[in-house]
Design a protein around this motif. Structure first.
Motif, mmCIF file in Angstrom:
data_model
loop_
_atom_site.group_PDB
_atom_site.id
_atom_site.type_symbol
_atom_site.label_atom_id
_atom_site.label_comp_id
_atom_site.label_asym_id
_atom_site.label_seq_id
_atom_site.Cartn_x
_atom_site.Cartn_y
_atom_site.Cartn_z
ATOM 1 N N UNK A 47 0.555 -1.062 -0.333
ATOM 2 C CA UNK A 47 -0.035 0.043 -0.328
ATOM 3 C C UNK A 47 0.843 1.152 -0.102
ATOM 4 N N UNK A 48 1.970 1.235 1.265
ATOM 5 C CA UNK A 48 3.066 2.426 0.799
ATOM 6 C C UNK A 48 3.692 2.774 -0.578
ATOM 7 N N UNK A 49 4.046 1.404 -0.930
ATOM 8 C CA UNK A 49 4.824 1.362 -2.510
ATOM 9 C C UNK A 49 3.819 1.905 -2.979
ATOM 10 N N UNK A 50 2.606 1.374 -3.262
ATOM 11 C CA UNK A 50 1.844 2.413 -4.391
ATOM 12 C C UNK A 50 1.344 3.660 -4.002
ATOM 13 N N UNK A 51 1.344 3.945 -2.650
ATOM 14 C CA UNK A 51 0.949 5.952 -2.887
ATOM 15 C C UNK A 51 2.550 6.157 -3.137
ATOM 16 N N UNK A 52 3.749 5.900 -2.666
ATOM 17 C CA UNK A 52 5.004 6.707 -3.035
ATOM 18 C C UNK A 52 4.899 6.528 -4.600
ATOM 19 N N UNK A 53 4.873 5.625 -5.161
ATOM 20 C CA UNK A 53 5.183 5.699 -6.800
ATOM 21 C C UNK A 53 4.078 6.720 -7.480
ATOM 22 N N UNK A 54 3.125 7.008 -6.402
ATOM 23 C CA UNK A 54 2.254 7.828 -6.890
ATOM 24 C C UNK A 54 2.544 9.406 -6.898
ATOM 25 N N UNK A 55 3.275 9.494 -6.009
ATOM 26 C CA UNK A 55 4.102 10.845 -6.005
ATOM 27 C C UNK A 55 5.691 10.438 -6.996
ATOM 28 N N UNK A 56 5.660 10.136 -7.285
ATOM 29 C CA UNK A 56 7.306 10.445 -7.848
ATOM 30 C C UNK A 56 6.999 10.925 -9.588
ATOM 31 N N UNK A 57 5.886 10.823 -10.219
ATOM 32 C CA UNK A 57 5.894 12.153 -11.513
ATOM 33 C C UNK A 57 5.383 13.542 -11.206
ATOM 34 N N UNK A 58 5.165 13.460 -9.956
ATOM 35 C CA UNK A 58 4.853 14.916 -9.339
ATOM 36 C C UNK A 58 6.166 15.560 -9.506
ATOM 37 N N UNK A 59 7.057 14.996 -8.667
ATOM 38 C CA UNK A 59 8.539 15.301 -8.055
ATOM 39 C C UNK A 59 9.780 14.956 -9.791
ATOM 40 N N UNK A 60 9.470 14.072 -10.199
ATOM 41 C CA UNK A 60 10.108 14.239 -10.992
ATOM 42 C C UNK A 60 10.134 15.605 -12.141
ATOM 43 N N UNK A 61 8.753 15.868 -12.524
ATOM 44 C CA UNK A 61 8.551 17.100 -12.989
ATOM 45 C C UNK A 61 8.864 18.577 -12.659
ATOM 46 N N UNK A 62 9.346 18.418 -11.089
ATOM 47 C CA UNK A 62 9.553 19.453 -10.988
ATOM 48 C C UNK A 62 10.934 19.386 -11.158
ATOM 49 N N UNK A 63 11.666 18.780 -11.130
ATOM 50 C CA UNK A 63 13.280 18.228 -11.312
ATOM 51 C C UNK A 63 13.146 18.782 -12.837
ATOM 52 N N UNK A 64 11.984 18.436 -13.585
ATOM 53 C CA UNK A 64 12.723 18.928 -14.817
ATOM 54 C C UNK A 64 11.802 20.335 -15.532
ATOM 55 N N UNK A 65 11.368 20.939 -14.865
ATOM 56 C CA UNK A 65 10.744 22.034 -15.303
ATOM 57 C C UNK A 65 11.236 23.039 -14.120
ATOM 58 N N UNK A 66 11.603 23.117 -13.786
ATOM 59 C CA UNK A 66 11.216 23.402 -12.442
ATOM 60 C C UNK A 66 10.624 24.660 -11.268
ATOM 61 N N UNK A 67 10.942 24.901 -10.411
ATOM 62 C CA UNK A 67 10.233 25.042 -9.290
ATOM 63 C C UNK A 67 9.481 26.507 -9.716
ATOM 64 N N UNK A 68 9.419 27.368 -11.045
ATOM 65 C CA UNK A 68 8.225 28.531 -11.456
ATOM 66 C C UNK A 68 7.137 27.612 -12.422
ATOM 67 N N UNK A 69 7.493 27.083 -13.189
ATOM 68 C CA UNK A 69 6.948 26.335 -14.593
ATOM 69 C C UNK A 69 5.769 25.497 -13.199
ATOM 70 N N UNK A 70 6.299 24.862 -12.664
ATOM 71 C CA UNK A 70 5.632 23.573 -12.043
ATOM 72 C C UNK A 70 4.702 24.565 -10.789
ATOM 73 N N UNK A 71 4.748 26.143 -10.203
ATOM 74 C CA UNK A 71 3.667 26.331 -9.905
ATOM 75 C C UNK A 71 2.793 26.715 -10.726
ATOM 76 N N UNK A 72 2.528 26.889 -12.115
ATOM 77 C CA UNK A 72 1.626 27.406 -12.687
ATOM 78 C C UNK A 72 1.386 26.030 -13.058
ATOM 79 N N UNK A 73 1.711 25.259 -13.186
ATOM 80 C CA UNK A 73 0.335 23.487 -12.968
ATOM 81 C C UNK A 73 0.062 23.466 -12.347
ATOM 82 N N UNK A 74 0.960 23.691 -10.173
ATOM 83 C CA UNK A 74 0.448 22.936 -10.082
ATOM 84 C C UNK A 74 -0.861 23.711 -9.324
#
Length: 262
Positions: free
Chosen positions: A208-235
């Motif tokens: 269950x926690x593995x599923x939760x953790x996998x769910x958090x990965x796309x957003x954090x990878x998106x932050x690393x790729x897009x940067x903080x300012x771009x991510x806040x617009x999508x957020x």
């Protein structure tokens, strides 16, 4: 050369794999709703909530990775591979799954005692309340109420242990940082832990926690790729979805608690 022991070893490995696959399949068939709900909670919750809390750690690591690559060797592939931060995420998943399995094992042991038989249902109800609290907070209700601040005893340890790991790079350091930050104070994460504990099964709690953790990965990878300012617009576009999903998860967990108690 194939020895006489090789067929026996292969049979043992095949039997072990079949046993593990059967156990996982059985858990997924009975706890699929819990796994799916926590995965979606991690997916949307991380985009609207966790990115703000864990985003600085991700951005720092991505910047260190980019600086460690010579300009002549920098390419789109190296930028994307550096932003994945797989050792860091693997460390987080390790901590999440270990805690999920541990609290579920503890609940399972206690629930076998006659006077603790109600514990799994109570923990599922607590998880429902925590997800409900996240939804109400995102809707702005808590901003109008005098909600006291809650201090977590181990928050100082997490900060102290994570600070030196942010300096430098490398897969081992990233993995250790993920292990430490798996303990970061987070209401959304505590709701997932309570839901995992309510399963009263170590394998189900870990998955269950593995599923939760996998769910958090796309957003954090998106932050690393897009940067903080771009991510806040999508957020800003994703934030309205979070309360709806949290309310749905709260309802599902509340129903599971009611079914278990009745």
């Amino acid at each position: 050369m194939i020895s006489d022991a090789d067929p026996l070893l292969l049979q043992l490995l095949a039997a072990g794999y079949a046993h593990c696959a059967g156990a996982v399949s059985g858990i997924v068939s009975t706890q699929g709703g819990l796994f799916g709900g926590l995965f979606l909670a991690g997916l949307v919750g991380s985009a609207a909530h966790c990115a703000g809390m864990c985003g600085p750690f991700v951005l720092q690591q991505a910047a260190d990775r980019a600086q460690s690559v010579p300009a002549a060797r920098m390419s789109e592939f190296s930028r994307i591979s550096g932003a994945l931060l797989l050792p860091y995420h693997l460390g987080r998943l390790t901590t999440y799954a270990a805690i999920g399995a541990g609290v579920a094992a503890l609940t399972g042991s206690l629930s076998r005692l006659s006077w603790f038989g109600w514990l799994p249902a109570l923990l599922l109800a607590l998880a429902a309340l925590l997800f409900l609290a996240v939804a109400l907070d995102r809707l702005g209700l808590f901003r109008r109420l005098p909600v006291p601040a809650v201090r977590v005893p181990w928050a100082g340890w997490v900060s102290h242990a994570a600070t030196p790991l942010l300096r430098g790079g490398g897969a081992p350091r990233g993995y250790l940082l993920g292990l430490v930050l798996g303990f970061i104070p987070c209401g959304l994460l505590y709701g997932a832990f309570a839901a995992a504990a309510g399963s009263a099964d170590p394998l189900a709690g870990g998955l269950a926690l593995l599923a939760f953790g996998l769910g958090t990965m796309p957003a954090l990878i998106g932050v690393a790729l897009a940067g903080g300012l771009a991510w806040r617009r999508w957020q800003a576009q994703l934030s309205p979805v979070l309360p709806i999903l949290m309310l749905a998860n709260a309802g599902m967990l509340g129903y599971l608690a009611w079914s278990m108690a009745s």
